[in-house]
Each structure stands twice: as structure tokens, then as C-alpha cells.
Design a protein around this motif. Sequence first.
Motif, PDB file in Angstrom:
ATOM      1  N   VAL A   4       0.876  -1.151   0.058  1.00  0.00           N
ATOM      2  CA  VAL A   4      -0.044  -0.009   0.191  1.00  0.00           C
ATOM      3  C   VAL A   4       0.958   1.256   0.058  1.00  0.00           C
ATOM      4  CG1 VAL A   4      -1.821   1.371   1.091  1.00  0.00           C
ATOM      5  CG2 VAL A   4      -1.676  -1.150   1.221  1.00  0.00           C
ATOM      6  N   THR A  81      -1.962  -1.119  -3.824  1.00  0.00           N
ATOM      7  CA  THR A  81      -3.055  -0.352  -3.472  1.00  0.00           C
ATOM      8  C   THR A  81      -2.418   1.359  -3.473  1.00  0.00           C
ATOM      9  OG1 THR A  81      -4.473  -1.910  -2.548  1.00  0.00           O
ATOM     10  CG2 THR A  81      -4.887   0.517  -1.839  1.00  0.00           C
ATOM     11  N   ARG A 110      -4.951  -0.826  -7.400  1.00  0.00           N
ATOM     12  CA  ARG A 110      -6.236  -0.122  -6.892  1.00  0.00           C
ATOM     13  C   ARG A 110      -6.126   1.239  -6.427  1.00  0.00           C
ATOM     14  NH1 ARG A 110      -8.598  -3.738  -2.501  1.00  0.00           N
ATOM     15  NH2 ARG A 110      -6.833  -3.218  -1.326  1.00  0.00           N
ATOM     16  N   ARG A 162     -11.960  -0.765  -9.548  1.00  0.00           N
ATOM     17  CA  ARG A 162     -10.380  -0.477  -8.810  1.00  0.00           C
ATOM     18  C   ARG A 162     -10.227   0.962  -8.446  1.00  0.00           C
ATOM     19  NH1 ARG A 162      -6.037  -1.277 -11.874  1.00  0.00           N
ATOM     20  NH2 ARG A 162      -7.315  -1.742 -13.895  1.00  0.00           N
ATOM     21  N   LEU A 179     -11.827  -2.701   2.457  1.00  0.00           N
ATOM     22  CA  LEU A 179     -10.933  -3.328   1.444  1.00  0.00           C
ATOM     23  C   LEU A 179     -10.114  -4.402   2.025  1.00  0.00           C
ATOM     24  CD1 LEU A 179      -9.588  -0.202  -0.092  1.00  0.00           C
ATOM     25  CD2 LEU A 179     -11.231  -1.655  -1.287  1.00  0.00           C
ATOM     26  N   ASP A 183      -9.943  -8.272   0.718  1.00  0.00           N
ATOM     27  CA  ASP A 183      -8.680  -8.832   0.433  1.00  0.00           C
ATOM     28  C   ASP A 183      -8.462 -10.068   1.267  1.00  0.00           C
ATOM     29  OD1 ASP A 183      -8.154  -6.638  -1.191  1.00  0.00           O
ATOM     30  OD2 ASP A 183      -6.855  -5.595   0.199  1.00  0.00           O
TER      31      ASP A 183
END
Length: 327
Positions: A4, A81, A110, A162, A179, A183
Motif C-alpha cells: 500500500v 493499492t 487499486r 478498482r 478493502l 482482500d
Amino acid sequence: MHRVAVIAVEGVAGFDLVVPSQVFGTAHSMDRPPGALLGAPLYEVMVCGDGPGLAVTAAGGTELFRIAPAHGLADIADADTVVLPGMPVSDAVPDVLLASVRAAYERGARLVAVCNGAFVLAQTGLLDGRRATCHWTDIDAFAQRFPQVEAVPDVLYVQDGRLVTTAGAATGLDVCLHLIRQDFGSAVADEVARHFVATPQRDAAQAQLVAHKEPRDDGESLEPTMQWLRRHLGDPVTLADIAKHAGVSARTLNRRFRDQTGTTPMQWRLRLRVHRAQTLLETTALPVEEIARHCGFGTSIALRQHFARLVGMPPLAYRRAFQVRQG
């Protein structure tokens, strides 16, 4: 590990910056080695910025402190992400940032815009023809500035494939939990919510501005009725039954429910039943038919219909993806 990247630019909103970093960073596997408090971390969080000494601000743009991000904008290329926190609304978004965000999306990442981070996401052109939201104070300006985007007011967040946009700072927590649930399943998301003493799941369609009216007396709060509904998820309960328990008419019940939760009693209960089904699918080997009865759906067909609509996949596919290994 899921990477992320949380973007930091000059004037980034402090709450929006910290919440995704903390929430994703708190998610750990439910498969714990013997004697361990936590399983393996599920996300690697990178704060990515375009240089040292970036100002972090509070509401109104007041500078709180300055940071030196540990990663540069080039590291966005490695992210699964990318989070765009709230930041000053300006036409002067660095081209390198817009290009990096577009490249990340084209690579399959995403993209998540928190609050008015939606303005930056819209400037990439990726939201054209898509649905999006932002903070209620900015939604009209957003709609005027980006007429090619379908601006959705009065929701907590919008996920269009996304591309994810959220209403405001606190909804960053909601969407992160949402999210994580996508996931790694409901059990992991609930564990993170417990850590932050947060509501495990708020409906994305819930209104941004719920009219929390001051109760005229102690009997106006619906919390006792909500607790009763939680204890009777598996029982056949009608709107009239709920109104009777609350001691009000069905019309008054609906009004108070919308005032206090932003949704209707039956929709609130349906979400709760689906959430219970998610937990049972992850943590037990019960057949779908038994889970349906336990959660008040009556039949497995009813469970499958509601589950697929709200979760996005059938119950058995969800179990295969997210069941926690026992022992």
C-alpha cells in the motif's frame, strides 16, 4: 505481501494520511504460530512523497508538523493499492504524481481517494464516466469541476471497480476495513476494527450526514432494540415485531432508525445477518444450509441471493477464499 502506497504532498491532511497507514498496517494473518499474539503482517505500507519537509495540516489548512516520507513517488510503481489522502484542492498537482497514479492503475493497482483526494484522482482522467464521491462540503464543487464524472452525494464511499472514493476523514477507516474484508476476509477486518474500537462494517450507502437528534427522553435511543435484534438474528422478525419491541409505531421506528443509523431497520438487520454469515463461513465448517438457518435467511437460496449481492461472490467461493485454517 500486499503493498500500500499512501501519498504525501505539501499540505496533506494529517488524519487522512495516518488512518490508512495505521489501519492497513494493523492487519495480520489469523493463522498465528503457537504462543504468538499476532500472525504475519498482511500489508506493507509505504508513505510516498516528493521530498523532505512536507507540511501536514489540520482542517482549514493549519500546519501541524512536517514529515520526511521514507519513500519517493517512484515507489508507487511497486504498490498494489495507492491511497490519495485529502490535500489542498488545486490545479497545480505535480505532473509526476498524476503520471504515477495513472501508471499504477494501468498496471492493475487499486486507487483509493480519501475526502478531497478525489479531486486529484479526477484530474488523472481515470474517473471519467465513473461514479465517485467526496466530502459533503466539496461535492457540488467537484460535480461542477468534473462534469464527466458521476458525482454521488450523501454516501460514505463509492467503489467502481478498482477506483474507490470516500466522503471524509472518518470514512477512510470505513473504506480501509471494507478493502481489508475484500482482500483477506471478515475475520481479519473485524480483528482490525476491534483493535481500533471501531464499528466493523458501515454500509457504503449510509448517508454522510446522519441527523443525530438529541433524544427527548431516555426511551428514544434504539440501542436496546438493536441489541435485541442482534440476539435474534436467526428468528423470523417483522417490521411490526421490531416496532413493538421499541414501543413505537412502524412509521416512528423507520424515522428514528434513519435518524440514528442512516438506513432502515430491515436493511440494517440484513447487513448484520450477512456479516454473521461471513464470520461463520470463515470460522466454521457448517453447511451453507445450516448457516442460512442460523442467520435467519430460512433457505440457502435466500442466503446465496443476498450474500452475492452484498458481498460480490457466492458463499462457497467466499469460504474457499477466506476460511481461517483451524489449529
